[in-house]
Design an enzyme around this catalytic site. Structure first.
Site, PDB file in Angstrom:
ATOM      1  N   ASP A   1       0.879  -1.161   0.000  1.00 37.18           N
ATOM      2  CA  ASP A   1       0.000   0.000   0.000  1.00 37.18           C
ATOM      3  C   ASP A   1       0.919   1.213   0.000  1.00 37.18           C
ATOM      4  OD1 ASP A   1      -1.530   2.184   0.742  1.00 37.18           O
ATOM      5  OD2 ASP A   1      -2.721   1.085   2.206  1.00 37.18           O
TER       6      ASP A   1
ATOM      7  N   TYR B   1       1.038   0.610  14.693  1.00 41.53           N
ATOM      8  CA  TYR B   1       0.044   0.455  13.649  1.00 41.53           C
ATOM      9  C   TYR B   1       0.524   1.047  12.333  1.00 41.53           C
ATOM     10  CZ  TYR B   1      -3.994   0.771  10.740  1.00 41.53           C
ATOM     11  OH  TYR B   1      -4.853   0.639   9.687  1.00 41.53           O
TER      12      TYR B   1
ATOM     13  N   LYS C   1      -3.319  -2.751   7.855  1.00 39.98           N
ATOM     14  CA  LYS C   1      -3.370  -4.213   7.876  1.00 39.98           C
ATOM     15  C   LYS C   1      -2.481  -4.785   6.772  1.00 39.98           C
ATOM     16  CE  LYS C   1      -5.783  -6.486  10.959  1.00 39.98           C
ATOM     17  NZ  LYS C   1      -5.042  -6.486  12.230  1.00 39.98           N
TER      18      LYS C   1
HETATM   19  C1  F6R Z   1      -7.903  -0.801   8.193  1.00 41.28           C
HETATM   20  C2  F6R Z   1      -7.585   0.539   7.746  1.00 41.28           C
HETATM   21  C3  F6R Z   1      -8.559   1.630   8.010  1.00 41.28           C
HETATM   22  C4  F6R Z   1      -7.942   2.753   8.847  1.00 41.28           C
HETATM   23  C5  F6R Z   1      -8.983   3.859   9.118  1.00 41.28           C
HETATM   24  C6  F6R Z   1      -8.396   5.033   9.853  1.00 41.28           C
HETATM   25  O1  F6R Z   1      -6.871  -1.691   7.922  1.00 41.28           O
HETATM   26  O2  F6R Z   1      -6.537   0.792   7.191  1.00 41.28           O
HETATM   27  O3  F6R Z   1      -9.717   1.139   8.609  1.00 41.28           O
HETATM   28  O4  F6R Z   1      -7.463   2.232  10.051  1.00 41.28           O
HETATM   29  O5  F6R Z   1      -9.501   4.327   7.897  1.00 41.28           O
HETATM   30  O6  F6R Z   1      -7.241   5.439   9.210  1.00 41.28           O
HETATM   31  P1  F6R Z   1      -6.293   6.621   9.722  1.00 41.28           P
HETATM   32  O7  F6R Z   1      -5.886   6.290  11.125  1.00 41.28           O
HETATM   33  O8  F6R Z   1      -5.169   6.619   8.725  1.00 41.28           O
HETATM   34  O9  F6R Z   1      -7.169   7.851   9.653  1.00 41.28           O
HETATM   35 MG    MG Z   2      -5.065  -2.342   2.075  1.00 39.99          MG
HETATM   36 MG    MG Z   3      -3.904   2.375   3.120  1.00 36.76          MG
END
Ligand code: F6R
Ligand code: MG
Ligand code: MG
Length: 371
Positions: free
Chosen positions: A13, A231, A234
């Site tokens: 990604d 984090y 995923k």
């Molecule tokens: C799951 C994923 C999304 C983000 C969510 C918040 O794997 O990538 O659910 O966790 O959209 O993203 P941020 O913290 O980047 O705003």
């Molecule tokens: Mg992805």
């Molecule tokens: Mg992403």
């Protein structure tokens, strides 16, 4: 005997449109240009670039074997260039997010991108399926792989075809200890299930035949959180499965996704929802950053070249009304689970959460407990 060929599927990604939603067409275009040049230079035999949600996927064939530094570097540089030429200038979300290392050092494993590779001798006819998932983790393949290669109720060939009745060997990785174990099935089926039921820790890395030790399936096993210690999104795993003849039939392999497996992921990588089998055009998460999606692309290999429907455009195998019911079911189950809100098991246990919010709350209130 045919020459050996390696199929490498490397993904990352490196930024996406409208949140963690979908790869931008310009990113695909730049990746294609780079791989086209590599093909013209003779570095790779063939390639196919696609995306599953916010993950850019590079499928390549070549003669350089698994873990080839040249191929891994090509993938790494492609992700870097897409980040620099497209993700950053367009300010796409999470530009370069899976490129966790400062620089390339021989192999992309451990640097962020996910990898599934197999070196094989092309059979007389070599059909195979490439799977890619978004918003989930490598353990998501455990149940489908078990159904494909160990469950005669799913794969009729395990009892009906003498080529399959000997069974298969499952190589399982303990992602915490970094160690592997080979389990022979059906003899050690109960041992296998005792491990792979713990999907966040024990993941099937590959499946092979017993006597010839001919590889049948290979999955990516990257756990980004374990690499980065925080984090980062995923892992969104990929999987390559050879089909037909001594392996499960295409239909057996696809049937393994019904009923939909319950997986970790979706919103903030910290919940459970069923995995939705979808066509390429629907490979993008919407509802609650989910439900986690999975695509299945069918190819044949011909002297290392990717044969598809138009040129190397693959058969989009879940693009079929036969899977409408599964998709409907996924939404029915998702709706039910979401009504549990932030209560386990809808939410993952605390040790598996991808965000630090709860541990921060625990810390802040620790003095307020009394007895
Ligand atoms: C799951 C994923 C999304 C983000 C969510 C918040 O794997 O990538 O659910 O966790 O959209 O993203 P941020 O913290 O980047 O705003
Ligand atoms: Mg992805
Ligand atoms: Mg992403």
């Amino acid at each position: 005997m045919s020459a050996k060929v390696t199929v490498s599927l490397i993904k990352a990604d490196v930024g996406s449109l409208c949140g963690h939603h979908v790869v931008h067409p310009k990113q695909i275009e730049v990746a294609k240009e780079i791989l086209e040049n590599a093909k013209n230079e003779g570095k790779i035999i063939d390639y196919y670039v696609f995306n599953c949600g916010d993950d850019l996927e590079l499928l390549m064939t070549h003669n350089r074997g698994e873990n080839s530094p040249e191929i891994h570097e090509l993938a790494w540089n492609t992700f870097l260039e897409v980040t620099e030429k497209v993700s950053k200038p367009l300010k796409l979300y999470g530009a370069g997010q899976d490129l966790l290392a400062e620089s390339f050092s021989g192999n992309v494993k451990g640097l962020g991108p996910g990898v599934a590779e197999m070196e094989i001798r092309e059979r007389e006819s070599e059909p195979f399926i490439v799977f890619a998932a978004d918003k989930t983790e490598p353990g998501a393949w455990n149940l489908p792989l078990y159904r494909m290669f160990a469950d005669p109720m799913n794969s009729a060939g395990l009892t009906l075809s003498e080529k399959m009745t000997p069974g298969f060997v499952f190589r399982v990785l303990d992602v915490i200890e970094g160690k592997y174990i080979d389990l022979n099935c059906p003899e050690e089926l109960y041992y296998l299930v005792s491990f792979i039921g713990t999907q966040g820790r024990f993941v099937i890395e590959r499946v092979f035949t017993k006597e010839e030790r001919e590889v049948a399936a290979v999955a990516s096993t990257t756990r980004l959180r374990l690499i980065a210690g925080r984090y980062t999104g995923k892992d969104d795993p990929v999987l390559i499965v050879r089909v037909q003849h001594q392996f499960p039939a295409t239909g057996e392999v696809l049937a393994a996704f019904i009923p939909p497996p319950l997986v970790s992921g979706a919103m903030r990588g910290s919940h459970r929802l069923p995995l939705m089998p979808v066509s390429l055009k629907d490979a993008k998460c919407t509802y609650w950053d989910g439900p986690p999606r999975c695509i299945a692309l069918g190819f044949n290999l011909c002297e290392g070249k990717l044969v598809g429907l138009k040129g190397n455009e693959p058969a989009d195998l879940f693009d079929d009304p036969a899977f409408d019911y599964a998709r409907f079911k996924v939404m029915e189950i998702s709706d039910y689970i979401r009504r549990q809100g932030e209560f386990e098991p809808a939410r993952l246990p605390e040790e598996d959460l991808e965000y630090l919010g709860i541990s921060k709350i625990r810390e802040k209130l620790k003095e307020r407990w009394f007895s």
